[in-house]
Design an enzyme around this catalytic site. Structure first.
Site, PDB file in Angstrom:
ATOM      1  N   GLY A  12       0.830  -1.206   0.000  1.00 21.20           N
ATOM      2  CA  GLY A  12       0.000   0.000   0.000  1.00 21.20           C
ATOM      3  C   GLY A  12       0.868   1.261   0.000  1.00 21.20           C
ATOM      4  O   GLY A  12       2.109   1.179   0.056  1.00 21.20           O
ATOM      5  N   ASP A  13       0.208   2.410  -0.114  1.00 22.57           N
ATOM      6  CA  ASP A  13       0.896   3.707  -0.060  1.00 22.57           C
ATOM      7  C   ASP A  13       1.898   3.900  -1.190  1.00 22.57           C
ATOM      8  O   ASP A  13       2.912   4.580  -1.015  1.00 22.57           O
ATOM      9  CB  ASP A  13       1.609   3.910   1.298  1.00 22.57           C
ATOM     10  N   LYS A  16      -1.077   5.435  -5.488  1.00 21.24           N
ATOM     11  CA  LYS A  16      -2.141   5.099  -6.460  1.00 21.24           C
ATOM     12  C   LYS A  16      -3.015   6.315  -6.746  1.00 21.24           C
ATOM     13  O   LYS A  16      -3.447   6.513  -7.869  1.00 21.24           O
ATOM     14  CB  LYS A  16      -3.042   3.969  -5.903  1.00 21.24           C
ATOM     15  N   GLY A  40      -6.138   5.667   2.073  1.00 22.21           N
ATOM     16  CA  GLY A  40      -5.947   7.115   2.082  1.00 22.21           C
ATOM     17  C   GLY A  40      -5.264   7.480   0.781  1.00 22.21           C
ATOM     18  O   GLY A  40      -4.079   7.225   0.621  1.00 22.21           O
ATOM     19  N   HIS A  41      -6.011   8.002  -0.173  1.00 21.80           N
ATOM     20  CA  HIS A  41      -5.437   8.312  -1.478  1.00 21.80           C
ATOM     21  C   HIS A  41      -5.198   9.814  -1.581  1.00 21.80           C
ATOM     22  O   HIS A  41      -6.141  10.595  -1.576  1.00 21.80           O
ATOM     23  CB  HIS A  41      -6.366   7.820  -2.597  1.00 21.80           C
ATOM     24  N   GLN A 220      -5.073  -0.341  -0.890  1.00 24.09           N
ATOM     25  CA  GLN A 220      -3.951  -1.039  -0.263  1.00 24.09           C
ATOM     26  C   GLN A 220      -3.010  -1.600  -1.340  1.00 24.09           C
ATOM     27  O   GLN A 220      -2.897  -1.016  -2.389  1.00 24.09           O
ATOM     28  CB  GLN A 220      -4.437  -2.145   0.692  1.00 24.09           C
ATOM     29  N   THR A 295      -3.885   7.883   6.568  1.00 20.57           N
ATOM     30  CA  THR A 295      -5.101   7.659   7.347  1.00 20.57           C
ATOM     31  C   THR A 295      -4.833   7.808   8.841  1.00 20.57           C
ATOM     32  O   THR A 295      -5.620   8.388   9.570  1.00 20.57           O
ATOM     33  CB  THR A 295      -5.652   6.248   7.037  1.00 20.57           C
ATOM     34  N   ARG A 300       5.825   5.389   8.631  1.00 25.87           N
ATOM     35  CA  ARG A 300       5.906   4.129   7.891  1.00 25.87           C
ATOM     36  C   ARG A 300       7.296   3.526   8.032  1.00 25.87           C
ATOM     37  O   ARG A 300       8.283   4.263   8.104  1.00 25.87           O
ATOM     38  CB  ARG A 300       5.610   4.372   6.410  1.00 25.87           C
ATOM     39  N   LEU A 327      10.410   8.572  -7.271  1.00 27.63           N
ATOM     40  CA  LEU A 327      11.804   8.368  -7.688  1.00 27.63           C
ATOM     41  C   LEU A 327      12.696   9.481  -7.122  1.00 27.63           C
ATOM     42  O   LEU A 327      13.841   9.244  -6.756  1.00 27.63           O
ATOM     43  CB  LEU A 327      11.885   8.346  -9.230  1.00 27.63           C
ATOM     44  N   SER A 406       6.865   9.147 -11.521  1.00 24.20           N
ATOM     45  CA  SER A 406       6.414  10.314 -10.785  1.00 24.20           C
ATOM     46  C   SER A 406       7.614  10.904 -10.046  1.00 24.20           C
ATOM     47  O   SER A 406       8.352  10.193  -9.360  1.00 24.20           O
ATOM     48  CB  SER A 406       5.311   9.905  -9.809  1.00 24.20           C
ATOM     49  N   GLY A 408       7.365  13.988  -8.216  1.00 22.60           N
ATOM     50  CA  GLY A 408       6.957  15.006  -7.240  1.00 22.60           C
ATOM     51  C   GLY A 408       5.462  14.903  -7.019  1.00 22.60           C
ATOM     52  O   GLY A 408       4.778  14.145  -7.708  1.00 22.60           O
TER      53      GLY A 408
HETATM   54  P1  IMP Z   1      -6.761  -2.873   8.283  1.00 22.65           P
HETATM   55  O1  IMP Z   1      -6.933  -2.801   6.806  1.00 22.65           O
HETATM   56  O2  IMP Z   1      -7.080  -1.569   8.992  1.00 22.65           O
HETATM   57  O3  IMP Z   1      -7.437  -4.058   8.884  1.00 22.65           O
HETATM   58  O4  IMP Z   1      -5.178  -3.091   8.565  1.00 22.65           O
HETATM   59  C1  IMP Z   1      -4.513  -4.290   8.222  1.00 22.65           C
HETATM   60  C2  IMP Z   1      -3.094  -3.997   7.745  1.00 22.65           C
HETATM   61  O5  IMP Z   1      -3.161  -3.324   6.497  1.00 22.65           O
HETATM   62  C3  IMP Z   1      -2.295  -3.087   8.674  1.00 22.65           C
HETATM   63  O6  IMP Z   1      -0.918  -3.440   8.602  1.00 22.65           O
HETATM   64  C4  IMP Z   1      -2.480  -1.714   8.066  1.00 22.65           C
HETATM   65  O7  IMP Z   1      -1.431  -0.828   8.381  1.00 22.65           O
HETATM   66  C5  IMP Z   1      -2.477  -2.066   6.589  1.00 22.65           C
HETATM   67  N1  IMP Z   1      -3.213  -1.116   5.761  1.00 22.65           N
HETATM   68  C6  IMP Z   1      -4.548  -0.997   5.635  1.00 22.65           C
HETATM   69  N2  IMP Z   1      -4.857  -0.010   4.771  1.00 22.65           N
HETATM   70  C7  IMP Z   1      -3.699   0.478   4.329  1.00 22.65           C
HETATM   71  C8  IMP Z   1      -3.367   1.499   3.377  1.00 22.65           C
HETATM   72  O8  IMP Z   1      -4.216   2.151   2.737  1.00 22.65           O
HETATM   73  N3  IMP Z   1      -2.035   1.706   3.193  1.00 22.65           N
HETATM   74  C9  IMP Z   1      -1.080   0.992   3.835  1.00 22.65           C
HETATM   75  N4  IMP Z   1      -1.345   0.040   4.713  1.00 22.65           N
HETATM   76  C10 IMP Z   1      -2.642  -0.224   4.959  1.00 22.65           C
END
Ligand code: IMP
Length: 419
Positions: A12-13, A16, A40-41, A220, A295, A300, A327, A406, A408
């Site tokens: 994730g992150d 996207k 969180g986009h 994610q 979120t 991280r 990058l 990307s 910036g």
């Molecule tokens: P949950 O989705 O809140 O149940 O979290 C489960 C795992 O997924 C945890 O390690 C969260 O940090 C991770 N996670 C959930 N949503 C995101 C996201 O949008 N970005 C990064 N990690 C996420």
């Protein structure tokens, strides 16, 4: 190709939001197929960063429809807050946002149940976002959940709401009163959200039938997928490209798959992370990349890019092309390392991704870094030779072209490469 599926290749992150926002300019609809308020986009709009959690990113473009498919879960009050915030920013959503009646609703009690589960896990806690996602999907598959469709039978929804409140352990006076009032707001918000109920599969079929483009927006990342990720340290909604079909209710068909990959790795929450850096380089990545959860605000975990994992994700998703993000964050590092194989139990066997990621040690290739700042760079030719070499190394290792880079945060900070 009219269906374009965008997925994250890591935990994730990956950025996207920005890529979906770029692609949405030429699309008729953007459809979320999984996840909920855990996502969180981040996109830039009118010069400011905007974080969208539940509504599809494409809504920031005039005339683009936003769809929320039945593979998603929705926190009604939080979703309405997001919708209201967008209208205050001058983004009207009337007639543009449709939510499937099959979407499961996240009751406020779910967050308390999730917190209790996390406490019970002790040192093995997953480190969830605390948004009630796990309990919502658990109840969906246990067939005890609440769907947006239940708003059409308010008595049933109220009964389900009361039943779940009774499940929360150790509620004392104040906490009980607080949950009662949040549940009241939940019921009201759910009724308001039912006004947005729409036939998501039908709308998508219509758009595709007219040769319009639909972007299926993943949430994610592949390594957090419950079937293919680092279980149990995963989320509860499906994150791979195949999930777009079931999560939106469209029949299998050809789709372009865009895999979003960060130029290094990050992870929030617990779970194995072979190339993690607990040193000054990790800190460099966190600071330069502003690696704090969109979120939850949590810092991280950061590390080198792991090309064994990225190749696994590229194959799983059938990635047509890669968008390589952040990058610029690698600028200023004397050398850049990338994991190209693993040692230890199972080695580089793809099954290690699922079985024993905590038992492998990455083997790195060292590439030269670059000193200049490439933030905002928009032409391939103006990138330092070392940055171009890094990009080419990634595409060879993954077996898919890097078509977008990307450099910036703003919409314009991109390099498009022709095939
Ligand atoms: P949950 O989705 O809140 O149940 O979290 C489960 C795992 O997924 C945890 O390690 C969260 O940090 C991770 N996670 C959930 N949503 C995101 C996201 O949008 N970005 C990064 N990690 C996420």
């Amino acid at each position: 190709m009219p269906l374009v599926t965008v997925v994250g290749l890591g935990w994730g992150d990956e950025g996207k939001g920005k890529v979906v926002d770029l692609l949405a300019g030429g699309a008729s609809a953007v459809a979320r197929f999984s996840g909920g308020a855990n996502a969180g986009h981040t996109v830039r709009f009118q010069g400011r960063p905007v974080v969208l959690h539940q509504v599809p990113t494409g809504l920031l473009h005039d005339g683009v429809k936003g769809l929320v498919g039945p593979g998603c879960v929705a926190d009604p009050a939080a979703m309405l807050d997001e919708i209201d915030a967008l209208s205050r920013m001058g983004v009207p959503l009337e007639g543009r946002l449709s939510v499937s009646p099959g979407v499961h609703l996240v009751h406020p009690a779910y967050r308390l149940l999730e917190a209790a589960e996390e406490r019970a896990r002790g040192a093995a806690a997953i480190g969830t976002t605390g948004r009630g996602i796990g309990p919502a999907y658990t109840r969906k598959f246990a067939r005890t959940g609440m769907r947006l469709a239940d708003t059409f039978d308010p008595g049933r929804l109220e009964a389900l709401s009361e039943a779940v409140i009774r499940e929360v352990p150790g509620l004392d006076g104040d906490a009980a009163a607080d949950l009662e009032s949040q549940s009241g707001r939940f019921l009201e918000a759910s009724m308001r959200l039912s006004g947005l109920c729409g036939d998501v599969p039908g709308i998508i079929r219509d758009v595709l039938g007219r040769d319009g483009t639909v972007i299926a927006e993943g949430a994610q990342g592949t390594l957090l997928d419950p079937d293919h990720g680092t279980y149990p340290f995963v989320t509860s909604g499906s994150c791979t490209a195949s999930a777009a079909f079931t999560g939106l209710g469209i029949a299998p068909r050809a789709t372009e798959v865009v895999g979003i990959m960060k130029a290094y790795s990050t992870r929030v929450g617990s779970g194995p992370f072979p190339s993690e850096l607990a040193d000054a380089t990790g800190e460099h990545l966190r600071t330069r990349g502003n690696e704090y959860g969109a979120t939850t605000g949590r810092p991280r975990r950061c590390g080198w890019l792991d090309l064994v994992l990225m190749r696994y994700s590229v194959l799983l998703n059938g990635v047509s092309w890669i968008a390589l993000t952040l990058l610029d964050v690698l600028g200023g590092l004397p050398v850049i390392r990338v994991a190209t194989s693993w040692e230890g139990a199972g080695g580089t066997d793809p099954l290690s991704c699922v079985i024993g990621l905590d038992r492998v040690r990455p083997v790195y290739e060292t590439l030269p870094g670059w000193s200049g700042d490439i933030r905002g760079e928009r032409a391939w030719e103006s990138l330092p030779a070392e940055a171009r070499r890094f990009v080419e190394f990634v595409e060879t290792a993954c077996g898919a072209p890097v078509r977008l880079i990307s450099t910036g945060p703003s919409r314009e900070d991109v390099i498009w490469r022709t095939a």
